[in-house]
Scaffold this active site. Sequence first.
Site, PDB file in Angstrom:
ATOM      1  CB  SER A 117      -0.952   0.021   1.201  1.00  0.00           C
ATOM      2  OG  SER A 117      -0.249   0.093   2.424  1.00  0.00           O
ATOM      3  N   GLY A 118       2.122   1.143   0.357  1.00  0.00           N
ATOM      4  CA  GLY A 118       2.982   2.324   0.371  1.00  0.00           C
ATOM      5  C   GLY A 118       4.449   1.984   0.218  1.00  0.00           C
ATOM      6  N   GLY A 119       4.824   0.785   0.659  1.00  0.00           N
ATOM      7  CA  GLY A 119       6.200   0.345   0.503  1.00  0.00           C
ATOM      8  C   GLY A 119       7.136   0.746   1.622  1.00  0.00           C
ATOM      9  N   GLY A 187       1.935   4.625   3.464  1.00  0.00           N
ATOM     10  CA  GLY A 187       0.630   4.179   3.002  1.00  0.00           C
ATOM     11  C   GLY A 187      -0.331   3.944   4.152  1.00  0.00           C
ATOM     12  CE1 TYR A 197       5.306   7.398  17.482  1.00  0.00           C
ATOM     13  CE2 TYR A 197       5.269   5.330  16.262  1.00  0.00           C
ATOM     14  CZ  TYR A 197       5.971   6.400  16.801  1.00  0.00           C
ATOM     15  OH  TYR A 197       7.330   6.467  16.629  1.00  0.00           O
ATOM     16  CB  ILE A 248      -6.831  -3.213   4.075  1.00  0.00           C
ATOM     17  CG1 ILE A 248      -6.598  -4.084   5.320  1.00  0.00           C
ATOM     18  CG2 ILE A 248      -7.535  -1.909   4.453  1.00  0.00           C
ATOM     19  CD1 ILE A 248      -7.836  -4.391   6.116  1.00  0.00           C
ATOM     20  CG  LEU A 480       3.031  -5.360  12.817  1.00  0.00           C
ATOM     21  CD1 LEU A 480       3.756  -6.692  12.705  1.00  0.00           C
ATOM     22  CD2 LEU A 480       1.521  -5.555  12.699  1.00  0.00           C
ATOM     23  CE1 TYR A 482       8.505   3.086  13.859  1.00  0.00           C
ATOM     24  CE2 TYR A 482       9.328   2.739  16.068  1.00  0.00           C
ATOM     25  CZ  TYR A 482       8.780   3.569  15.112  1.00  0.00           C
ATOM     26  OH  TYR A 482       8.527   4.886  15.425  1.00  0.00           O
TER      27      TYR A 482
END
Length: 552
Positions: A117-119, A187, A197, A248, A480, A482
Amino acid sequence: MNQPAMNPLIIPSLLLNLLFLSVSYAAIDPVSIYQSFLKCLPLNSPESAADLSAIVYSSTANSSGYTTVLQDYIKNQRFNTSSTPKPAVIITPTTESQVQAAVICAKSAGVQIKIRSGGHDYEGISYVSSEPDFIILDMFNFRSIDVNIADETAVVGAGAQLGELYYRIYEKSKVHGFPAGVCPTVGVGGHLSGGGYGTMLRKHGLSVDHVTDFRIVDVNGRILDRKSGGEDLFWAVRGGGGGSFGVILSYTVKLVPVPEVNTVFRIMKTQSQNASALVHKWQMVMPNIDDDLFIRILLQPVTVNRQKTGRATFIAHFLGDSDRLVDLMTKNFPELGLKKEDCIEVSWIQSVLYWANFDLNSTAPEILLNRHSDSVNFGKRKSDYVQTPISESGMTSIFNKLVELGKLGFVFNLYGGRMYEIPADATPFPHRTGNLFKIQYSVNWNDPDPELEANYLNQSRVMYEFMTPFVSKNPRGAYLNYRDLDIGVMSGNGEKSYSEGQVYGEKYFMGNFERLVKIKTAVDPDNFFRNEQSIPTLAGKLAGKPTGKSSR
């Protein structure tokens, strides 16, 4: 996981590739996989074969487009080498029915599906695999954002980026925001499914604490939301990693109020300027300070007057004006010496730009719409949680170790406030009350030299070992988002997948791991949606279908 220090020259840069070589079964011909998708997709989608073929990229059939799409969202050059395993096919869906068809056809072809979704996943597992046959489902076209200020919600596509979300909120309102990460090109799909966060976590908690609905394609190609998928699945995809349970499509999130005037500052202190004492004091007083204030600390080795030393950089975001902030700091943390002239009063969207390291004097908010505004380099991340204050002498030893290693740095992310009010089992993300701050181990570099890479990866592992006495234990926690393959890997879909998954799963999810396994087993019993650190199934024991009610 404790690891002995190693000679950097004998640590291979191809950590994943060792894993790849351990897979003994032969790969299917990529041409065969490509052809199978061209035949299968039209049988499972209302769209024409021509429309569907336009979203399928192959290294053999349309290699130029394949290479462009593959590399466009690689955010860690460690996984962009000639030896990095490549997908047989990349699918770039533009409609939900195309996603459904891709899932069905991947199952039919017997290939692993990686969802990107973003890499920004630090270990590249959304576009690299340890299995020989895999495809990438790249969700970058799913970036629609529908902001509704009247009910203070937004429906955000999984492929949208955080910067785009922030800008679309800003377009509609100057007094609304969303609590998520500080890097604009992350992403939404991965960020929100892993926890998420940012600088408002002490005021508003995590990103997942504000997710109210979702849309997902499950292993059978069905589109589910909170109502049809049930509360167990809704719980799991808010911090348990969406890619373990399906694809998702979007999240519905609740916006949060932000003041018209925010304040930011950045103060640097070296070891000779009492950095150790200041960091020690920060961890003692800041978790209990006003929830409107977040201060992150960067710890780095630097050279000052030709001498190597350690430096702490205090970076703040305050939901209020500078007068109130200076008064608050003077009462609670006078040692830092904050003055009004250190402060910059900004709007919320300007605070986003500030934290993304853009120049406020020359950068308009529209930069947040640039999906490639960041520079792509080589990097490694690890994580820890600190639950007992580290002494001043302990901080000094940490600074000294950073200086000795020479490249690695730390990011200390403050806890407290709302994070202490939400139960550990409210979402899969368990690291709430009891934690003073989260540590990110961070090392970036630009030179592709394998010896340098080996050295820098070794620095991260040596420092991780050094930090053992200072951080959480039994299990040693990890975050998760990281992603760190050093703490454990699930190799394929064999008999050991549960025991392998438990190693890293309990670090990421603590007491929530078993519930995630139960939900995974119910919704994806054959473990089709898997990666090197996904949620395993409880092999041979079905947990039953989700009931629609919480099973806590």
